[in-house]
Write a protein that holds these residues in place. Structure first.
Motif, PDB file in Angstrom:
ATOM      1  N   ALA A   1      20.946   6.377  35.627  1.00  0.00           N
ATOM      2  CA  ALA A   1      20.448   7.460  36.713  1.00  0.00           C
ATOM      3  C   ALA A   1      20.403   6.920  38.004  1.00  0.00           C
ATOM      4  O   ALA A   1      19.705   5.892  38.253  1.00  0.00           O
ATOM      5  CB  ALA A   1      19.150   7.889  36.447  1.00  0.00           C
ATOM      6  N   THR A   2      21.266   7.519  38.976  1.00  0.00           N
ATOM      7  CA  THR A   2      21.450   6.785  40.414  1.00  0.00           C
ATOM      8  C   THR A   2      20.835   7.830  41.371  1.00  0.00           C
ATOM      9  O   THR A   2      21.022   8.869  41.079  1.00  0.00           O
ATOM     10  CB  THR A   2      22.974   6.601  40.675  1.00  0.00           C
ATOM     11  N   ALA A   3      20.279   7.088  42.448  1.00  0.00           N
ATOM     12  CA  ALA A   3      19.806   7.966  43.499  1.00  0.00           C
ATOM     13  C   ALA A   3      19.402   7.158  44.605  1.00  0.00           C
ATOM     14  O   ALA A   3      19.431   5.744  44.275  1.00  0.00           O
ATOM     15  CB  ALA A   3      18.628   8.718  43.025  1.00  0.00           C
ATOM     16  N   ARG A   4      19.060   7.523  45.951  1.00  0.00           N
ATOM     17  CA  ARG A   4      18.726   6.819  46.840  1.00  0.00           C
ATOM     18  C   ARG A   4      17.176   6.078  46.788  1.00  0.00           C
ATOM     19  O   ARG A   4      16.869   5.292  47.520  1.00  0.00           O
ATOM     20  CB  ARG A   4      18.800   7.524  48.242  1.00  0.00           C
TER      21      ARG A   4
ATOM     22  N   ASP B   1      23.513   4.847  47.131  1.00  0.00           N
ATOM     23  CA  ASP B   1      23.857   6.066  48.235  1.00  0.00           C
ATOM     24  C   ASP B   1      25.120   6.223  47.991  1.00  0.00           C
ATOM     25  O   ASP B   1      25.996   5.305  48.149  1.00  0.00           O
ATOM     26  CB  ASP B   1      23.437   5.339  49.341  1.00  0.00           C
ATOM     27  N   MET B   2      25.565   7.461  47.652  1.00  0.00           N
ATOM     28  CA  MET B   2      26.758   8.049  47.522  1.00  0.00           C
ATOM     29  C   MET B   2      27.457   8.205  48.759  1.00  0.00           C
ATOM     30  O   MET B   2      28.782   8.220  48.959  1.00  0.00           O
ATOM     31  CB  MET B   2      26.746   9.437  47.079  1.00  0.00           C
ATOM     32  N   ALA B   3      26.959   7.729  50.012  1.00  0.00           N
ATOM     33  CA  ALA B   3      27.549   7.721  51.429  1.00  0.00           C
ATOM     34  C   ALA B   3      27.875   6.549  51.732  1.00  0.00           C
ATOM     35  O   ALA B   3      28.842   6.105  52.686  1.00  0.00           O
ATOM     36  CB  ALA B   3      26.845   8.007  52.412  1.00  0.00           C
TER      37      ALA B   3
ATOM     38  N   THR C   1      29.341  11.870  51.654  1.00  0.00           N
ATOM     39  CA  THR C   1      28.513  11.875  50.381  1.00  0.00           C
ATOM     40  C   THR C   1      29.203  12.762  49.423  1.00  0.00           C
ATOM     41  O   THR C   1      29.589  12.497  48.510  1.00  0.00           O
ATOM     42  CB  THR C   1      27.266  12.290  50.770  1.00  0.00           C
ATOM     43  N   ASN C   2      29.575  14.292  49.859  1.00  0.00           N
ATOM     44  CA  ASN C   2      30.071  15.320  48.918  1.00  0.00           C
ATOM     45  C   ASN C   2      31.732  14.863  48.739  1.00  0.00           C
ATOM     46  O   ASN C   2      31.817  15.401  47.463  1.00  0.00           O
ATOM     47  CB  ASN C   2      30.010  16.718  49.562  1.00  0.00           C
ATOM     48  N   VAL C   3      32.211  14.163  49.345  1.00  0.00           N
ATOM     49  CA  VAL C   3      33.784  14.208  49.037  1.00  0.00           C
ATOM     50  C   VAL C   3      33.970  12.531  48.780  1.00  0.00           C
ATOM     51  O   VAL C   3      34.481  12.361  47.778  1.00  0.00           O
ATOM     52  CB  VAL C   3      34.440  14.731  50.179  1.00  0.00           C
ATOM     53  N   ILE C   4      33.796  11.612  50.021  1.00  0.00           N
ATOM     54  CA  ILE C   4      34.301  10.402  49.723  1.00  0.00           C
ATOM     55  C   ILE C   4      33.861   9.631  48.704  1.00  0.00           C
ATOM     56  O   ILE C   4      34.190   8.908  47.920  1.00  0.00           O
ATOM     57  CB  ILE C   4      34.496   9.508  51.161  1.00  0.00           C
ATOM     58  N   GLY C   5      32.278   9.611  48.685  1.00  0.00           N
ATOM     59  CA  GLY C   5      31.566   9.036  47.691  1.00  0.00           C
ATOM     60  C   GLY C   5      31.978   9.534  46.178  1.00  0.00           C
ATOM     61  O   GLY C   5      32.215   8.671  45.354  1.00  0.00           O
ATOM     62  N   LEU C   6      32.142  10.661  46.006  1.00  0.00           N
ATOM     63  CA  LEU C   6      32.725  11.439  44.737  1.00  0.00           C
ATOM     64  C   LEU C   6      33.909  10.889  44.420  1.00  0.00           C
ATOM     65  O   LEU C   6      33.974  10.580  43.110  1.00  0.00           O
ATOM     66  CB  LEU C   6      32.600  13.058  45.209  1.00  0.00           C
ATOM     67  N   ILE C   7      34.969  11.050  45.038  1.00  0.00           N
ATOM     68  CA  ILE C   7      36.196  10.676  44.771  1.00  0.00           C
ATOM     69  C   ILE C   7      36.230   9.204  44.310  1.00  0.00           C
ATOM     70  O   ILE C   7      36.947   8.829  43.411  1.00  0.00           O
ATOM     71  CB  ILE C   7      37.197  11.024  45.584  1.00  0.00           C
ATOM     72  N   HIS C   8      35.414   8.121  45.262  1.00  0.00           N
ATOM     73  CA  HIS C   8      35.361   6.835  44.965  1.00  0.00           C
ATOM     74  C   HIS C   8      34.829   6.556  43.491  1.00  0.00           C
ATOM     75  O   HIS C   8      35.253   5.397  42.923  1.00  0.00           O
ATOM     76  CB  HIS C   8      34.539   5.983  45.994  1.00  0.00           C
ATOM     77  N   LEU C   9      33.697   7.015  43.269  1.00  0.00           N
ATOM     78  CA  LEU C   9      33.008   6.747  41.974  1.00  0.00           C
ATOM     79  C   LEU C   9      33.738   7.378  40.787  1.00  0.00           C
ATOM     80  O   LEU C   9      33.996   6.724  39.924  1.00  0.00           O
ATOM     81  CB  LEU C   9      31.667   7.578  42.011  1.00  0.00           C
TER      82      LEU C   9
END
Length: 253
Positions: A33-36, A58-60, A109-117
Motif C-alpha cells: 500500500a503506497t501513498a504520501r 509520492d507518484m510525482a 502524477t497522473n501520467v509520468i509517475g504512472l508510466i514509470h511505475l
C-alpha cells in the motif's frame, strides 16, 4: 496451499485506494500500500495487520518510485496485480486563468509517475508469465467538460496508454484493464480539486453517485475472472449521470 498473491495499490491512504486495498485483503491478497501520507498508511496497517506492506511514495517523484520498487523486501517483490490508482485533479479554471504548477503536478502524477511505475513492475510479471495491470482512468478522458482541460487530457492519455500496453503485451499472459468512473462521492477528490469543502459538497448535492466500494467491487470482479479473460476498459457511471454533456440529473426538493 496456494501461494498468497501480492498486489500493489497506489494512493492507498484514502478514497478508492483505501477501499481497493481493504477489498483485496478480504479477497486473500497481500497488498503493498503506497501513498504520501505516512500517518494514514500506519492507521491502515494497524487495521489490516500482517496483510499489507505500507510504503510512503509520492507518484510525482520518479526517483522515489524507482527506489521503492528496487528496495522492496524479497517476500514482497513478486507483484501479481498493479493498481495504478493514485492521481488528482486541481482546479476547474478555464485555460486563460489556469495555474501552470497545477497542470505540471497533474501531468507528473497522473501520467509520468504512472508510466514509470508500470514499466518497473511489468518486467517481473513477464519473467513470471503472469500478472494484471489496472489503472484508474476517468470518463473525463472521453467526455470533455468546462474546466476539465489538462485533467481530462491526462486521463485520455491513461486510456490510450493502457490500450497500447495491451497491444504491446499481445502473446503474453499479462492482463491490462482501464477503469473509467464517472461521478463518485465519498472521497477527497473534489475537496482536493476545489480546495473548498462546501463547494465540494455541492458537486454531489441531490445525486446518488458511485462510491469507492463500487470501484473496489469492480476491480475484485475483474481480477477474479479466469486468466484468459481480459477486460480492456470499463466505463462506469451512476444512474443519475449520462454521457450526453456529462449531464447530471439532480433532485429538486
Amino acid at each position: 496451499m496456494a501461494e498468497q498473491k501480492i498486489a500493489l495499490v497506489t494512493g492507498a491512504s484514502a478514497g478508492f485506494g483505501r477501499e481497493i486495498t481493504c477489498r483485496l485483503v478480504r479477497d486473500g491478497y497481500k497488498v503493498i500500500a503506497t501513498a504520501r501520507r505516512k500517518e494514514k498508511l500506519e492507521q491502515l496497517a494497524q487495521e489490516l495487520f500482517g496483510n499489507i506492506y505500507p510504503v510512503v511514495m509520492d507518484m510525482a517523484d520518479t526517483k522515489e518510485i524507482e527506489r521503492v520498487i528496487q528496495t522492496l523486501p524479497t517476500e514482497w517483490q513478486d507483484i501479481d496485480v498493479l493498481v495504478n490508482n493514485a492521481g488528482l485533479a486541481l482546479g476547474i479554471d478555464p485555460i486563460p486563468n489556469i495555474s501552470l504548477p497545477d497542470w505540471d503536478q497533474m501531468i507528473q502524477t497522473n501520467v509520468i509517475g504512472l508510466i514509470h511505475l508500470t514499466q518497473l513492475i511489468i518486467s517481473g510479471m513477464l519473467k513470471r508469465k503472469k500478472g494484471h495491470i489496472l489503472s484508474l482512468g476517468s470518463i473525463a478522458g472521453t467526455y470533455p467538460y468546462p474546466g476539465g482541460n489538462v485533467y481530462g487530457a491526462t486521463k485520455a492519455f491513461v486510456t490510450q496508454f493502457m490500450l497500447n500496453l495491451k497491444t504491446d503485451l499481445l502473446g503474453t499472459p499479462i492482463r491490462v484493464t482501464n477503469i473509467e468512473p464517472g461521478l463518485c462521492g465519498g472521497t477527497e477528490f473534489s475537496e482536493v480539486r476545489l480546495q473548498d469543502s462546501q463547494k465540494a459538497k455541492e458537486v454531489y448535492k441531490g445525486t446518488n453517485p458511485l462510491t469507492a466500494e463500487d470501484i473496489a467491487e469492480t476491480i475484485s470482479w475483474i481480477i477474479g475472472l479466469p486468466p484468459h479473460v481480459n477486460i480492456n476498459r470499463i466505463e462506469m457511471m451512476p444512474v443519475c449521470q449520462a454521457p450526453a454533456g456529462v449531464a447530471v440529473a439532480r433532485e429538486i426538493k
